[in-house]
Design a protein around this motif. Structure first.
Motif, mmCIF file in Angstrom:
data_model
loop_
_atom_site.group_PDB
_atom_site.id
_atom_site.type_symbol
_atom_site.label_atom_id
_atom_site.label_comp_id
_atom_site.label_asym_id
_atom_site.label_seq_id
_atom_site.Cartn_x
_atom_site.Cartn_y
_atom_site.Cartn_z
ATOM 1 N N ALA A 92 0.838 -1.202 0.000
ATOM 2 C CA ALA A 92 0.000 0.000 0.000
ATOM 3 C C ALA A 92 0.872 1.251 0.000
ATOM 4 C CB ALA A 92 -0.926 -0.013 1.208
ATOM 5 N N LYS A 93 1.930 1.202 0.827
ATOM 6 C CA LYS A 93 2.842 2.348 0.898
ATOM 7 C C LYS A 93 3.460 2.634 -0.471
ATOM 8 C CE LYS A 93 4.872 3.128 5.429
ATOM 9 N NZ LYS A 93 5.773 2.506 6.382
ATOM 10 N N LYS A 94 3.848 1.532 -1.126
ATOM 11 C CA LYS A 94 4.474 1.676 -2.454
ATOM 12 C C LYS A 94 3.503 2.318 -3.436
ATOM 13 C CE LYS A 94 7.837 -1.958 -3.030
ATOM 14 N NZ LYS A 94 7.843 -3.349 -3.462
ATOM 15 N N VAL A 95 2.247 1.836 -3.385
ATOM 16 C CA VAL A 95 1.243 2.375 -4.291
ATOM 17 C C VAL A 95 1.079 3.877 -4.056
ATOM 18 C CG1 VAL A 95 -1.209 2.324 -4.910
ATOM 19 C CG2 VAL A 95 0.018 0.188 -4.498
ATOM 20 N N ALA A 96 1.041 4.236 -2.779
ATOM 21 C CA ALA A 96 0.835 5.639 -2.450
ATOM 22 C C ALA A 96 1.946 6.502 -3.050
ATOM 23 C CB ALA A 96 0.794 5.808 -0.930
ATOM 24 N N ALA A 97 3.141 5.908 -3.131
ATOM 25 C CA ALA A 97 4.253 6.672 -3.696
ATOM 26 C C ALA A 97 4.255 6.634 -5.222
ATOM 27 C CB ALA A 97 5.580 6.106 -3.164
ATOM 28 N N GLY A 98 3.644 5.571 -5.805
ATOM 29 C CA GLY A 98 3.724 5.356 -7.244
ATOM 30 C C GLY A 98 2.889 6.311 -8.068
ATOM 31 N N ASP A 99 2.063 7.121 -7.409
ATOM 32 C CA ASP A 99 1.165 8.040 -8.086
ATOM 33 C C ASP A 99 1.935 9.130 -8.839
ATOM 34 O OD1 ASP A 99 -1.158 9.318 -8.817
ATOM 35 O OD2 ASP A 99 -1.148 10.568 -7.014
ATOM 36 N N GLU A 100 3.130 9.449 -8.334
ATOM 37 C CA GLU A 100 3.859 10.593 -8.895
ATOM 38 C C GLU A 100 4.191 10.421 -10.382
ATOM 39 O OE1 GLU A 100 7.194 12.005 -6.450
ATOM 40 O OE2 GLU A 100 5.820 11.561 -4.779
ATOM 41 N N ALA A 101 4.534 9.195 -10.771
ATOM 42 C CA ALA A 101 4.878 8.929 -12.175
ATOM 43 C C ALA A 101 3.699 9.290 -13.076
ATOM 44 C CB ALA A 101 5.262 7.472 -12.351
ATOM 45 N N ILE A 102 2.493 8.930 -12.621
ATOM 46 C CA ILE A 102 1.297 9.239 -13.412
ATOM 47 C C ILE A 102 1.108 10.755 -13.495
ATOM 48 C CG2 ILE A 102 -1.215 8.995 -13.526
ATOM 49 C CD1 ILE A 102 -0.943 6.288 -12.296
ATOM 50 N N ASP A 103 1.326 11.410 -12.357
ATOM 51 C CA ASP A 103 1.192 12.865 -12.342
ATOM 52 C C ASP A 103 2.158 13.504 -13.359
ATOM 53 O OD1 ASP A 103 -0.703 12.609 -10.459
ATOM 54 O OD2 ASP A 103 0.565 13.193 -8.752
ATOM 55 N N ASP A 104 3.386 12.969 -13.381
ATOM 56 C CA ASP A 104 4.360 13.498 -14.342
ATOM 57 C C ASP A 104 3.863 13.337 -15.777
ATOM 58 O OD1 ASP A 104 5.861 14.105 -12.222
ATOM 59 O OD2 ASP A 104 7.249 12.392 -12.413
ATOM 60 N N TYR A 105 3.373 12.129 -16.055
ATOM 61 C CA TYR A 105 2.829 11.854 -17.373
ATOM 62 C C TYR A 105 1.726 12.843 -17.707
ATOM 63 C CZ TYR A 105 4.490 7.958 -20.087
ATOM 64 O OH TYR A 105 5.192 7.185 -20.937
ATOM 65 N N TYR A 106 0.872 13.020 -16.736
ATOM 66 C CA TYR A 106 -0.274 13.894 -16.929
ATOM 67 C C TYR A 106 0.198 15.290 -17.316
ATOM 68 C CZ TYR A 106 -4.191 16.954 -15.749
ATOM 69 O OH TYR A 106 -5.158 17.905 -15.784
ATOM 70 N N GLU A 107 1.175 15.755 -16.570
ATOM 71 C CA GLU A 107 1.676 17.108 -16.843
ATOM 72 C C GLU A 107 2.208 17.228 -18.257
ATOM 73 O OE1 GLU A 107 4.318 18.952 -13.914
ATOM 74 O OE2 GLU A 107 2.996 17.997 -12.404
ATOM 75 N N SER A 108 3.028 16.226 -18.647
ATOM 76 C CA SER A 108 3.633 16.350 -19.983
ATOM 77 C C SER A 108 2.588 16.249 -21.088
ATOM 78 C CB SER A 108 4.757 15.336 -20.165
ATOM 79 O OG SER A 108 4.202 14.048 -20.124
ATOM 80 N N LEU A 109 1.598 15.297 -20.896
ATOM 81 C CA LEU A 109 0.544 15.169 -21.896
ATOM 82 C C LEU A 109 -0.298 16.444 -21.955
ATOM 83 C CD1 LEU A 109 -0.682 11.495 -21.473
ATOM 84 C CD2 LEU A 109 0.477 12.495 -23.449
#
Lengths: 430, 269, 239
Positions: C155-172
């Motif tokens: 769960a902790k890992k998942v909570a941290a894994g969100d950032e990659a998606i956020d980065d993607y979102y920003e670039s897209l």
């Protein structure tokens, strides 16, 4: 339940209370007074206890100090020659031999008087012969029961400094006793006869065994009658009888009956068993029946209390698995109530054992010198025996009375011990 | 307290049918002049645990004790109405009470083992009803009863010890085993956990859960949570009336009667 | 990584059964929501309007499952009065159920745009969306696994894994804005894509939420606050 809309704090102001002064002088005084009251209360309780213990100790001391000598008797050593001709001179056979004359002759020869030995001293010679028939024609030294006077002197009850008129023994006896002492032919020994003989007119020969057997027979009759009837009555009243006016009246009557003075039961026994049914006088049977009447209400009350104390949950449990009423009572209620019933019964019977008055009325005060062999034979019981001896004039009966009281107390104590033992044995923990 | 109507709310699933294991019709119980149960009709199904809940003095225990005629033992109690077991009236004079109580077992509020050995506690019922042919038979009955009550492993090495030496929870399970031993069809439980601590309570509840389906079980409890935990059917009683009878889920999440709602949410008592 | 030792079973075994059923209900819901999401992106990339309709219809099923799970959780609370970890778990299940339902809504939302976007294949953005969807889906999968296994570490890992998606979102997001700036005719299409990536970004957030709830349910502690990214307001518009 309070209505949730009725608020308890509507803002109404309650009158202010001045804070309690826990350290004020008035409060301190109150505390001191309370402590003083506590101490006084404790002191009174302790004082009552000490007083009661003192009375008991005094009673026991008097009885034991008088009574222990009842278990002792003085004996005199006599050289006896078992001469066959003399023994059989009168009757012609050894079985009915005349030891009395033989002993008298030997006593006279050795002490110059017969008065040092008891009138029943020859009984010892017969015992010796029965033990060992080979003694015939032989001579041996036998310790025989001393006379009451020698007994008193041996036990130190005679003040030799008093003038002869104010002593129970005359000068001649004192001289004889001094001779005995010098020749070492007098001793104090355990009075085995006291525990094995019946009543007698001579104090040195009197025993409690007859009375004890009489008591035991009487109590057995009492038990056999009152225990089953009492327990069945209690079971019926507790488990079957409806609760109404009639059972209320019965209950009150039983309670009153338990408080009726015992002498009334004696009168009842006299009227019913002796006069109406014509039963034998002085018999343990009649005594037992009379005492059973007296004990019955006690047993009924004790048994009812014991039955009431059986937790209803046990009855529910048994009913719940489908036990019938009889099964509930016999499998569960009675076993649990048994220790209580037994305790109550033994206490009732102990009371009956110590009872004198009703037995006097049905004739158990007769002088009985035989040990009874059945419930219809004349007998006496321990408390009556004590009563009779306490009336005797003979000096030797005083110590016998106390000794008999000790025997009675021992019997009562052992019955109470039995009650406690039974209660602990059958009592079940929950 | 607010006024409530005295109509009984019976949920659809609970509509009275006459083929239930036990049926009660218009049952009233009087203690002398006082009426403790007022014309209650209810069905008890074989496959479910039915809970009777309600505030103290609502008549739920009194009503329960009608099902095996335990009220007979109280002189002043009088029962009116019909209670049938498999369609036969249990108050019929021809009905043998002793046999009825074997078929409809009971477990009481306070654990009440007999002051005898554990073995004897279980064997007593089968013995008086002659259910065991031999000693081996009896041993088997004792073992299976204790096993079903989940007590076998705890007591198998000390069957001759007194039943009263067990802990409260074990005693209660022993009492349940004792009821099971006579092979009943219905088991009535009158607040079986009210004298137990929470752990022992949980164990008894687990046992009830295990027994569900094998016997028709009726449990009276003043603990609503317990009713919610162990039962599939719940009947709510108040002042001698049956107020609501329905599936436990429904009663505790969506009661239909105002009185039930107020009671289970702690708004009156 | 080892999951924490599971507590011993309840004395009343059927309580365990109840909790297990609730968890499997949530698991099934999560599985369905994930499939909806994957399918909707697939439909978008292949312009499969039929599949999109099917996805929209299937969302009803998810809604029903959510209601069922909610009723079941309420019934557990009413009947079992759960305490401590059990209580947290039931409450987490309740909340996770509604989160999953939201994810389903996002999937439906994407699917609805398929008909509008059909024929407007955008080679520039598509690979990015596909990758972002894959990441969001796998994050959601991890979150659901952590719930199913009460795995607070995962769960902790998942909570941290969100950032990659956020980065993607920003670039897209930047890319799409650039597209609009380049060719205003593309505004409508690009806006649809912005909504889609926004939805995917939200899925990532929800996966994180689920993970946080799992962590709380398993340990009783909240995950230390992490900086929330992926908020479009932070992005300066290239004016």
């Amino acid at each position: 339940m309070t209505d949730p809309s009725s608020p308890s704090d509507t803002g109404e102001t309650l009158p202010e209370r001045t804070p309690t002064e826990w350290h004020s002088n008035a409060m301190q005084r109150r505390i001191r007074r309370r402590y003083a009251r506590e101490r006084r209360f404790r002191f009174f309780g302790l004082a009552a206890l000490v007083l009661a213990a003192g009375f008991l100790a005094f009673l026991l001391f008097t009885i034991v100090s008088d009574g222990w000598r009842g278990f002792q008797r003085a004996e005199v050593a006599v050289e006896v020659t078992y001469v066959e001709d003399e023994l059989t001179a009168e009757s012609g056979s050894l079985a009915r031999a005349d030891y009395r004359t033989l002993l008298r002759r030997d006593l006279r020869e050795q002490f110059g008087t017969e008065r040092v030995a008891s009138e029943g001293a020859w009984l010892r010679l017969r015992e010796r012969m029965e033990e060992n028939p080979g003694l015939l024609g032989q001579t041996e030294r036998v310790w025989v029961v001393a006379s009451p006077e020698v007994d008193l002197m041996a036990k130190g009850d005679v003040d030799f400094t008093l003038p002869a008129e104010r002593r129970v023994v005359d000068d001649e006896m004192v001289e004889d006793y001094r001779d005995l002492r010098e020749s070492d032919r007098v001793r104090l020994a355990f009075n085995s006869g006291f525990l094995s003989r019946a009543d007698s007119t001579s104090s040195e020969l009197a025993g409690v065994w007859g009375a004890l057997i009489g008591s035991i027979l009487t109590i057995l009759v009492t038990l056999a009658i009152s225990f089953p009837i009492g327990v069945m009555t209690a079971v019926y009243l507790e488990e079957y009888a409806p609760k109404n006016r009639i059972t209320d009246i019965i209950e009150v009557s039983i309670n009153n009956l338990a408080a009726v003075p015992s002498i009334i039961f004696g009168l009842l026994g006299l009227a019913v068993f002796l006069n109406f049914f014509g039963m034998p006088r002085s018999a343990p049977l009649v005594g037992g029946l009379t005492l059973a009447l007296m004990t019955l209400p006690v047993i009924v009350i004790a048994a009812r209390v014991a039955l009431q104390s059986v937790p209803p949950s046990i009855k529910d449990a048994a009913l719940g698995v489908g036990a019938s009423r009889l099964q509930v009572i016999s499998h569960h209620v009675l076993p649990v109530a048994l220790p209580g019933i037994l305790t109550g019964t033994i206490i009732g019977v102990s009371r009956a054992l110590g009872e004198t008055a009703p037995l006097l009325l049905i004739g158990m005060r007769a002088f009985v010198s035989d040990i009874p062999e059945g419930v219809t034979q004349p007998a006496t019981v321990l408390p009556v025996q004590i009563f009779l001896w306490s009336d005797e004039v003979g000096r030797g009966f005083i110590e016998k009375t106390s000794a008999a009281i000790m025997v009675l107390l021992a019997v009562l104590l052992s019955m109470n011990a039995l009650a406690i033992y039974l209660r602990n044995k059958f009592e079940r923990r929950w | 307290m607010a006024e409530y109507d005295t109509e009984t709310v019976v949920h659809e699933e609970m509509t009275l049918r006459n083929d239930a294991k036990m049926t009660a019709r218009d049952v009233s119980v009087f203690y002398g002049q006082k009426q403790a149960v007022r014309s209650v009709s209810i069905d008890v199904d074989s496959h479910y645990v039915t809970a009777f809940i309600g505030p103290s003095g609502c008549g739920k225990s009194t009503f329960l004790r009608c099902f095996n005629r335990m009220n007979d033992t109280i002189d002043i109690a009088r029962v009116e109405g019909d209670i049938d077991l498999d369609g036969r009236d249990i108050y019929d004079p021809k009905m043998d009470v002793v046999q009825l109580r074997a078929r409809v077992g009971m477990v009481f509020q306070k654990p009440n083992p007999f002051p005898k050995s554990i073995y004897e506690n279980i064997a007593y019922g089968p013995r008086i009803h002659g259910l065991a042919e031999s000693k081996t038979d009896m041993d088997r009955i004792v073992e299976t009863s204790l096993q079903r009550a989940g007590l076998w492993n705890e007591v198998k090495d000390r069957l001759d010890e007194s039943g009263t030496a067990l802990s409260g929870g074990q005693q209660q399970r022993l009492c349940i085993a004792r009821a099971i031993a006579v092979d009943p069809e219905v088991i009535l439980m009158d607040e079986p956990c009210s004298a137990l601590d929470p752990i022992a309570t949980a164990k008894v509840e687990e046992l009830i859960d295990e027994l569900q389906g094998r016997y028709a079980i009726v449990i009276v409890t003043h603990n609503m949570q317990q009713a919610a935990r162990v039962s599939q059917r719940t009947a709510f009683f108040h002042l001698g009336h049956l107020v609501e009878y329905g599936p436990t889920d429904e009663i505790f999440t969506n009661p239909k009667a105002d009185r039930t709602r107020d009671y289970i949410t702690g708004r009156f008592g | 990584m080892s999951s924490p030792p599971s507590p011993p079973g309840h004395t009343v075994k059927s309580f365990d059964d109840d909790l297990r059923s609730l968890r499997s209900m949530i698991g099934r819901m999560g599985g369905l929501a994930r499939k909806q999401l994957d399918d909707s992106i697939e439909a978008l990339l292949t312009s499969d309007e039929e599949a999109a309709d099917r996805i929209c219809a299937k969302d009803k099923e998810l809604d029903e499952m959510e209601m069922e799970a909610e009723a079941y959780a309420i019934s557990i609370i009413a009947r079992r009065a759960p305490m401590a970890g059990d209580l947290r778990e039931v409450i987490a299940a309740l909340k996770i159920g509604s989160v999953i339902e939201r994810v389903g809504d996002y999937a439906k939302n994407c699917a609805r745009r398929v008909s509008v976007l059909a024929g407007h294949v955008d080679r520039g953005v598509h690979p990015g969306i596909a990758e972002m969807a894959r990441m969001a889906s796998s994050l959601l999968d991890d979150a659901l696994t952590s719930f199913a296994q009460r795995d607070s570490e995962l769960a902790k890992k998942v909570a941290a894994g969100d950032e990659a998606i956020d980065d993607y979102y920003e670039s897209l997001f930047q890319a799409l804005l650039a597209q609009i700036a380049e060719d205003p005719n593309q505004t409508a299409t690009a806006t649809h894509f912005i909504f889609i990536i926004k939805n995917l970004e939200r899925v990532g957030d929800h996966a994180t939420n689920i993970a946080e709830m799992v962590h709380y349910s398993a340990t009783g502690d909240h995950i230390a606050d992490r900086p929330k990214g992926g908020d479009a307001t932070e992005i300066s518009l290239p004016l």
